[in-house]
Design a protein around this motif. Structure first.
Motif, mmCIF file in Angstrom:
data_model
loop_
_atom_site.group_PDB
_atom_site.id
_atom_site.type_symbol
_atom_site.label_atom_id
_atom_site.label_comp_id
_atom_site.label_asym_id
_atom_site.label_seq_id
_atom_site.Cartn_x
_atom_site.Cartn_y
_atom_site.Cartn_z
ATOM 1 N N GLY A 78 24.726 31.057 -63.033
ATOM 2 C CA GLY A 78 25.895 30.513 -63.703
ATOM 3 C C GLY A 78 26.183 29.104 -63.235
ATOM 4 O O GLY A 78 25.625 28.639 -62.239
ATOM 5 N N GLN A 79 27.077 28.434 -63.960
ATOM 6 C CA GLN A 79 27.420 27.046 -63.632
ATOM 7 C C GLN A 79 28.926 26.879 -63.441
ATOM 8 O O GLN A 79 29.515 25.911 -63.881
ATOM 9 N N GLY A 80 29.540 27.860 -62.797
ATOM 10 C CA GLY A 80 30.968 27.755 -62.540
ATOM 11 C C GLY A 80 31.801 28.480 -63.579
ATOM 12 O O GLY A 80 31.292 28.985 -64.586
ATOM 13 N N THR A 81 33.087 28.516 -63.328
ATOM 14 C CA THR A 81 34.010 29.309 -64.140
ATOM 15 C C THR A 81 33.931 28.991 -65.630
ATOM 16 O O THR A 81 33.814 29.891 -66.470
ATOM 17 N N GLY A 82 34.011 27.717 -65.993
ATOM 18 C CA GLY A 82 34.001 27.346 -67.404
ATOM 19 C C GLY A 82 32.727 27.761 -68.108
ATOM 20 O O GLY A 82 32.758 28.289 -69.229
ATOM 21 N N GLY A 83 31.588 27.535 -67.458
ATOM 22 C CA GLY A 83 30.310 27.894 -68.054
ATOM 23 C C GLY A 83 30.138 29.391 -68.212
ATOM 24 O O GLY A 83 29.619 29.863 -69.233
ATOM 25 N N VAL A 84 30.565 30.146 -67.209
ATOM 26 C CA VAL A 84 30.443 31.603 -67.278
ATOM 27 C C VAL A 84 31.311 32.163 -68.393
ATOM 28 O O VAL A 84 30.875 33.012 -69.181
ATOM 29 N N ILE A 85 32.542 31.678 -68.504
ATOM 30 C CA ILE A 85 33.446 32.171 -69.549
ATOM 31 C C ILE A 85 32.850 31.932 -70.935
ATOM 32 O O ILE A 85 32.784 32.846 -71.767
ATOM 33 N N SER A 86 32.416 30.718 -71.201
ATOM 34 C CA SER A 86 31.907 30.390 -72.534
ATOM 35 C C SER A 86 30.661 31.192 -72.879
ATOM 36 O O SER A 86 30.488 31.631 -74.022
ATOM 37 N N THR A 87 29.799 31.426 -71.901
ATOM 38 C CA THR A 87 28.566 32.176 -72.156
ATOM 39 C C THR A 87 28.855 33.647 -72.410
ATOM 40 O O THR A 87 28.230 34.280 -73.273
ATOM 41 N N VAL A 88 29.801 34.215 -71.672
ATOM 42 C CA VAL A 88 30.177 35.616 -71.869
ATOM 43 C C VAL A 88 30.899 35.810 -73.202
ATOM 44 O O VAL A 88 30.610 36.741 -73.955
ATOM 45 N N VAL A 89 31.822 34.930 -73.502
ATOM 46 C CA VAL A 89 32.584 35.053 -74.750
ATOM 47 C C VAL A 89 31.667 34.905 -75.967
ATOM 48 O O VAL A 89 31.858 35.568 -76.987
ATOM 49 N N SER A 90 30.646 34.059 -75.854
ATOM 50 C CA SER A 90 29.725 33.846 -76.970
ATOM 51 C C SER A 90 28.746 34.993 -77.157
ATOM 52 O O SER A 90 28.046 35.059 -78.163
ATOM 53 N N GLY A 91 28.679 35.910 -76.185
ATOM 54 C CA GLY A 91 27.773 37.045 -76.279
ATOM 55 C C GLY A 91 26.381 36.782 -75.727
ATOM 56 O O GLY A 91 25.517 37.657 -75.765
ATOM 57 N N GLN A 92 26.146 35.589 -75.174
ATOM 58 C CA GLN A 92 24.845 35.285 -74.583
ATOM 59 C C GLN A 92 24.653 36.010 -73.252
ATOM 60 O O GLN A 92 23.538 36.158 -72.773
ATOM 61 N N ALA A 93 25.735 36.419 -72.650
ATOM 62 C CA ALA A 93 25.724 37.256 -71.449
ATOM 63 C C ALA A 93 26.867 38.242 -71.595
ATOM 64 O O ALA A 93 27.839 37.980 -72.312
ATOM 65 N N GLN A 94 26.742 39.386 -70.919
ATOM 66 C CA GLN A 94 27.787 40.408 -71.034
ATOM 67 C C GLN A 94 28.765 40.391 -69.853
ATOM 68 O O GLN A 94 29.918 40.782 -69.997
ATOM 69 N N LEU A 148 34.212 12.446 -55.254
ATOM 70 C CA LEU A 148 33.835 13.852 -55.143
ATOM 71 C C LEU A 148 33.003 14.279 -56.355
ATOM 72 O O LEU A 148 33.165 13.734 -57.454
ATOM 73 N N ALA A 149 32.149 15.282 -56.167
ATOM 74 C CA ALA A 149 31.304 15.778 -57.252
ATOM 75 C C ALA A 149 31.457 17.286 -57.412
ATOM 76 O O ALA A 149 31.651 18.011 -56.432
ATOM 77 N N ASP A 150 31.373 17.738 -58.647
ATOM 78 C CA ASP A 150 31.385 19.162 -58.954
ATOM 79 C C ASP A 150 31.029 19.337 -60.424
ATOM 80 O O ASP A 150 31.021 18.364 -61.194
ATOM 81 N N THR A 151 30.748 20.586 -60.824
ATOM 82 C CA THR A 151 30.512 20.857 -62.241
ATOM 83 C C THR A 151 31.841 20.716 -62.988
ATOM 84 O O THR A 151 32.906 21.021 -62.433
ATOM 85 N N PRO A 152 31.813 20.285 -64.243
ATOM 86 C CA PRO A 152 33.053 20.021 -64.973
ATOM 87 C C PRO A 152 33.997 21.221 -65.086
ATOM 88 O O PRO A 152 35.211 21.062 -65.042
ATOM 89 N N GLY A 153 33.453 22.437 -65.222
ATOM 90 C CA GLY A 153 34.312 23.598 -65.433
ATOM 91 C C GLY A 153 34.597 24.414 -64.192
ATOM 92 O O GLY A 153 35.113 25.529 -64.297
ATOM 93 N N SER A 154 34.307 23.876 -63.023
ATOM 94 C CA SER A 154 34.488 24.661 -61.801
ATOM 95 C C SER A 154 35.954 24.804 -61.439
ATOM 96 O O SER A 154 36.796 23.953 -61.769
ATOM 97 N N VAL A 155 36.274 25.886 -60.741
ATOM 98 C CA VAL A 155 37.662 26.119 -60.349
ATOM 99 C C VAL A 155 38.125 25.085 -59.332
ATOM 100 O O VAL A 155 39.292 24.678 -59.329
ATOM 101 N N VAL A 156 37.229 24.640 -58.456
ATOM 102 C CA VAL A 156 37.621 23.647 -57.455
ATOM 103 C C VAL A 156 38.153 22.391 -58.143
ATOM 104 O O VAL A 156 39.186 21.835 -57.764
#
Length: 341
Positions: A78-94, A148-156
Motif C-alpha cells: 500500500g501507499q498510505g491511507t489515501g491510496g489504500v482507501i481509494s483502492t479498496v473502495v474501487s474494488g481493486q483490493a478487498q 519534509l517528505a511523505d506520500t500525498p495521502g499519508s496520515v502523517v
C-alpha cells in the motif's frame, strides 16, 4: 461395420470425457481449504510498503491462517491511507489497513467515502515525523523552515496541521514534498529533505538505511487518544458479506498476534517474500509495535475498537478545526463486525 461403429463410439466417448475433465480442471486446480471448498480470492494491501510493521499479513499467509479461513490472498504494497482507501473502495483490493484518524480526516473533508473500519490494528497512533541527528530537529518548533517528505495521502501529512497547532508551531512554515513509501528513507539518507513522515516503529529501519541515529517526534505526544491503523473494507462488501469480513479479520489478527510473539520468525517470513527486507530491522519494528497493539484492560482481545474513544478522537479533531461538526464513530466503523472485547 458394427465393430468399427463401436470403436468410433468409444473414441468419441473418451474424447468427450477428456473434454469434460479438462473443463473442470480449472476448479479442481484452484487452491482448496481443509474441507475441499475452493478458496476465495482476496487482494490485501499493506498499510505502507513492505516493512516489518506489515509483516503480519505475510505471516497469516505463510502459516496457513488465511487458508484455514477459506482465502487465497494476494498481498500488495500500500501507499498510505489515501491510496489504500481509494483502492479498496474501487474494488481493486478487498482489505487494507489505514490510519483511523487519517480515514476520519478524509471522510470529513469529503475526499473519501464508502469504506468502513472492521478491526483495530494499533490501539494508539504511531504517526510521527522522523529525522536523524544533525538535522537540527529535536522538538516540534524546530520543524519550522524545514523540508519534509511523505506520500500525498499519508496520515502523517494529512494530520500535520492539527499536530502543529496542538504542538504550538506554524505549519505554514514547513515545506512538504511528495515521496514514495519504499524510497522515503533513502531520500532522508541522501539529504534531500530534513525529515519524513513515518511511524515510530520505523526507527530501526531508518537507522539501518541512514547509518545515523534516528530522532522521532510522535504525534501521540500531543494527541494520546487517537487510534492507529485499522483494517478497512468497502461498505458494499461489509453489507453484502459480513461473515466473510469477520473470517478475514480473524485470520489477519491471528497473523498479527503470532508475529508479535515470534518477531524474528515473522521477519524471516517477510524476507522470503520481499527481497529488500532487512530481517533485523523488521523484527525490531515488530518488537516496538507490540506496545501499540496491546489492548487496554485485562483480558481484552486485540482488534477491538471503542465507540467512546473514537468519539473523543473526533471531538479533538473538531476542536482543532480539522473535522466538521456532526460526525459520529458509526460513520467510519461497523461495530457489528469489530471483534468483541
Amino acid at each position: 461395420m458394427k465393430r468399427l461403429a463401436r470403436t468410433v463410439a468409444a473414441m468419441a466417448l473418451a474424447t468427450a470425457l477428456a473434454l469434460v475433465s479438462g473443463c473442470g480442471g480449472s476448479d479442481s486446480d484452484r487452491p482448496a481449504g481443509a474441507d475441499g471448498t475452493p478458496l476465495e480470492k482476496v487482494t490485501y494491501l499493506t498499510s505502507f510498503g513492505n516493512f516489518g510493521r506489515d509483516s503480519y499479513a505475510w505471516v497469516a499467509k505463510d502459516k496457513g491462517f488465511f487458508k484455514e479461513a477459506g482465502f487465497d490472498v494476494e498481498i500488495k504494497p500500500g501507499q498510505g491511507t489515501g491510496g489504500v482507501i481509494s483502492t479498496v473502495v474501487s474494488g481493486q483490493a478487498q482489505f487494507g489497513p489505514i490510519d483511523l484518524t487519517g480515514g476520519l480526516l478524509q471522510m470529513g473533508g469529503g475526499q473519501a467515502k464508502d469504506f468502513v473500519a472492521v478491526a483495530a490494528i494499533h490501539q494508539r497512533t504511531m504517526a510521527a515525523i522522523a529525522t536523524t541527528e544533525g538535522n537540527g530537529i529535536a522538538a516540534p518548533k524546530d520543524l519550522e523552515g524545514k523540508r519534509l517528505a511523505d506520500t500525498p495521502g499519508s496520515v502523517v501529512r494529512n494530520l500535520f496541521p492539527t499536530y502543529a497547532r496542538l504542538a504550538g508551531m506554524d505549519a505554514s512554515k514547513v515545506t512538504w514534498v511528495n515521496g514514495d513509501a519504499q524510497t522515503l528513507m533513502g531520500t532522508l539518507a541522501g539529504g534531500a529533505v530534513d525529515g519524513i513522515g513515518q511511524f515510530v516503529v520505523g526507527k530501526p529501519t531508518i537507522e539501518a538505511v541512514t547509518k545515523k541515529k534516528a530522532v522521532l517526534l510522535p504525534y501521540s505526544d500531543v494527541m494520546p487518544d487517537l487510534y492507529g491503523n485499522a483494517l478497512i473494507t468497502s461498505t458494499k462488501l461489509a453489507e453484502q458479506k459480513p461473515e466473510m469480513v469477520k473470517r478475514f479479520s480473524a485470520a489477519l489478527l491471528k497473523g498479527l498476534e503470532y508475529s508479535l510473539a515470534h518477531s524474528k520468525e515473522a521477519a524471516e517470513i517477510l524476507k522470503r517474500n520481499v527481497d529488500a527486507t532487512n530481517p533485523a530491522a523488521a523484527a525490531a519494528e515488530l518488537d516496538l509495535m507490540a506496545a501499540y497493539v496491546a489492548p487496554g484492560g485485562s483480558g481484552s482481545a486485540i482488534g477491538t475498537l471503542d465507540s467512546g474513544r473514537v468519539a473523543k478522537s473526533i471531538a479533538i479533531l473538531q476542536d482543532a478545526g480539522a473535522l466538521p461538526q456532526g460526525m459520529t464513530p458509526e460513520q467510519i466503523i461497523d461495530f457489528d463486525l469489530v471483534p468483541k472485547a
